[in-house]
Design an enzyme around this catalytic site. Sequence first.
Site, PDB file in Angstrom:
ATOM      1  N   SER A  71       0.850  -1.192   0.000  1.00  0.00           N
ATOM      2  CA  SER A  71       0.000   0.000   0.000  1.00  0.00           C
ATOM      3  C   SER A  71       0.885   1.241   0.000  1.00  0.00           C
ATOM      4  CB  SER A  71      -0.898   0.024   1.237  1.00  0.00           C
ATOM      5  OG  SER A  71      -1.614   1.250   1.314  1.00  0.00           O
ATOM      6  N   TYR A 112      -1.991  -0.188  10.179  1.00  0.00           N
ATOM      7  CA  TYR A 112      -2.042  -0.591   8.773  1.00  0.00           C
ATOM      8  C   TYR A 112      -0.767  -0.154   8.047  1.00  0.00           C
ATOM      9  CZ  TYR A 112      -3.816  -1.145   3.997  1.00  0.00           C
ATOM     10  OH  TYR A 112      -3.977  -1.519   2.688  1.00  0.00           O
TER      11      TYR A 112
END
Length: 267
Positions: A129, A142
């Site tokens: 990501s 995250y």
Amino acid sequence: MSKVILITGGSSGIGKSIGEFLTQKEYTVYGTSRNPDKYPDSKFPIIALDVKHYETILKAVHIVIEKEGRLDILVNNAGAGITGPIEETPEAHIKDNFETNFFGPINVIKAVLPQMRKQRSGLIINITSIAGYMGLPYRGIYSASKGALELLTEAFRMELKAFNVKMTNVAPGDFATNIAAGRYHAPLLDDSPYKEPYGNTLNLMDEHVDSGSDPNLMAQAIYKIINTKNPKVHYKVGEFMQKFSIVLKRILPDKVYERLLMNHYKL
């Protein structure tokens, strides 16, 4: 001979888009899901796999190799979102996120490597990501789990070169998928000192996903990488400003970049 591809988390979102696109290109594609029976209309086979349970990983990889005699490409796509003030995020959920986003991909890699070494060929694509390049407020866990996978790939690539097994990262930005629905949200507590900024950030994150890019852009990027002789270490796919944010982090003083992020999230 059609290349055989295994995509973890292939039943929805980015994984589904990648699988459908590569199936159209006449690759032999297998996707995975914890509940494959929910997807009888999938355009490619979905087999059972839970990245948090190693025995299901071994079984899924065995099924593919048993049927096809080889395994050429792994797309490590399965992942989970998590949001919340780090102070208020339960430790169990922090560990669970790392089990899915970091330890899970490692175990899938371990499961496919014996076959790829035997073939003296293979490509492993880790879906990370853009959030993994920076510590984002209320997405710190995250960011950390995806950032850890980015760094792991850098080391793994060097260890695998002798076996002609290649590995790369693909870091997507915000895409229009159902990831927000499956994301763990630490509760928005009425008496929390983080209530207002966390609530505002949650709304902003959901807006980004709702207005995100078409996941077919990721599918096209994966297809291009598969057909690249020597893939790069890192790829980024997304809106220009999302990719440019990584460049800014590299060139700006830390505190200046921090202020840009805080202004973006209205903190």
